[in-house]
Write a protein that holds these residues in place. Structure first.
Motif, PDB file in Angstrom:
ATOM      1  N   THR A  95      -1.674   1.083   7.803  1.00  0.00           N
ATOM      2  CA  THR A  95      -1.450   0.131   6.774  1.00  0.00           C
ATOM      3  C   THR A  95      -1.261  -1.446   7.750  1.00  0.00           C
ATOM      4  N   MET A 151      -7.700  -2.268   0.103  1.00  0.00           N
ATOM      5  CA  MET A 151      -7.118  -1.322  -0.390  1.00  0.00           C
ATOM      6  C   MET A 151      -7.550   0.147  -0.834  1.00  0.00           C
ATOM      7  N   PRO A 166       0.799  -1.198  -0.068  1.00  0.00           N
ATOM      8  CA  PRO A 166       0.078  -0.021   0.009  1.00  0.00           C
ATOM      9  C   PRO A 166       0.816   1.319  -0.021  1.00  0.00           C
ATOM     10  N   ALA A 224      -3.748   0.064  -8.144  1.00  0.00           N
ATOM     11  CA  ALA A 224      -3.013  -0.054  -6.668  1.00  0.00           C
ATOM     12  C   ALA A 224      -1.469   0.177  -6.586  1.00  0.00           C
ATOM     13  N   GLN A 270      -5.926   3.520   0.964  1.00  0.00           N
ATOM     14  CA  GLN A 270      -5.521   4.508   0.093  1.00  0.00           C
ATOM     15  C   GLN A 270      -6.170   5.784   0.258  1.00  0.00           C
ATOM     16  N   GLY A 323       0.436   2.943  -4.488  1.00  0.00           N
ATOM     17  CA  GLY A 323       1.575   2.676  -3.575  1.00  0.00           C
ATOM     18  C   GLY A 323       2.738   3.500  -4.055  1.00  0.00           C
TER      19      GLY A 323
END
Length: 334
Positions: free
Chosen positions: A246, A265, A45, A159, A269, A163
């Motif tokens: 996280t 996710m 993440p 994703a 985020q 990240g």
């Protein structure tokens, strides 16, 4: 000023390259401690290596890019035997931070992050725009190598991109603040700093692990840190909260319990992104306003001294003209 003078001696260049590679590798291993699986792909993440790479480029200059590539290679090597696709992975992991550095330098980015324009540039150019390159190159490379399914391109790419961007938004400002800080730090507000740290240690774990989904409790703490300690306080607070969030997300506890991996996710985020944006931009606005106020105060002081010097011969000794007295009273009130 972005970057410093390039070292000319080969030994210095080699040592700097190894140091950058070691920092990149260590940050990558830390990021891999918290993983999430999205459509069969294992992702982090927050990928702190991108933040480390950009910070090194901003501080040492463009010449340290071989260290970024070398660190990425060792990181890939630690995950398994590399194949031909390693070339694309190294290209993507190097090109993203390098493009971020080039774009930031073009707009006159300052590493002290003392202006709102610097915060906006780091967000939109350094994180969101430049990391499109690294995520796209890396995901396309893995699909062409047959390690990922092409039908899952968009969720994996999103994703991956987020990240990488989170690594820049959260890690780069912290490193720039630490490298630019004065050591030893001033002890004027240690009591308040200790109080803020104590509240953070208690409040953030409760907010991230509570089943009541109480992540919003972090924001008053973040505002306190930004108002009183500006960028150093807000970004360290944001980093601490992001790390604990996280950890809770990968464990599926607290506000992330009962969600699918994709939902985890997305929620994580969104939280990390809004946290980093709030800390970075709020601190930049506060710092910019403070610098403006100090500039006005210095200008008023210089004007008072100039008036006192020009009119001294027209007034009795020991007495200042009314204009100077008024400026002095205004300055004392501030």
């Amino acid at each position: 000023m972005v970057g410093i003078q390039e070292p000319r001696r080969p030994a210095v260049f080699a040592l700097r390259t190894l140091a950058v590679a070691a920092c990149y590798y260590a940050a990558g291993r830390l990021g891999l401690l918290c993983r999430l699986t999205v459509e069969g792909a294992v992702l982090t993440p927050i990928y702190p290596s991108t933040g480390v790479a950009l910070a090194c480029l901003l501080v040492f200059g463009l010449g340290c890019w071989p260290g970024v590539t070398l660190g990425a290679f060792f990181l890939v090597l630690s995950l398994g035997t590399p194949g031909p696709d390693v070339v694309g992975i190294l290209l993507g992991n190097t090109a993203g931070p390098v493009c971020a550095y080039v774009m930031l330098r073009r707009v006159g980015f300052r590493t002290d992050l003392g202006r709102l324009r610097d915060g906006l540039a780091l967000v939109f150019l350094g994180a969101l725009a430049a990391m499109l390159i690294s995520s796209t190159v890396d995901v396309v490379t893995l699909i062409l190598a047959g390690k990922l399914a092409a039908t899952h391109f968009w969720p994996i790419w999103l994703a991956w991109w987020v990240g990488d961007a989170m690594g820049v938004l959260i890690v780069t400002p912290v490193l720039l603040v630490l490298l630019g800080a004065r050591w030893p730090p001033a002890f004027a507000r240690w009591r308040e700093a200790l109080a803020l740290s104590a509240v953070a240690v208690v409040l953030v774990p409760v907010a991230t692990r509570s089943s009541l989904s109480a992540l919003f409790l972090v924001y008053p703490l973040l505002i306190w840190a930004a108002l009183r300690f500006r960028l150093a306080g807000s970004m360290l607070c944001a980093l601490f909260a992001s790390v604990l969030a996280t950890v809770a997300a990968t464990a599926g506890t607290g506000a992330f319990a009962g969600l699918s991996r994709v939902e985890v996710m997305v929620k994580l985020q969104l939280f990390n992104g809004s946290l980093a944006l709030t800390a970075l931009l709020l601190s930049a606005v506060i710092t910019e306003q403070r610098n403006t106020r100090l500039s006005v105060e210095e200008a008023c002081q210089e004007l008072a001294e100039a008036l006192e010097h020009l009119t001294a011969h027209d007034h009795p000794a020991g007495r200042a003209p009314p204009e100077v007295e008024e400026l002095r009273r205004a300055r004392d009130k501030r």
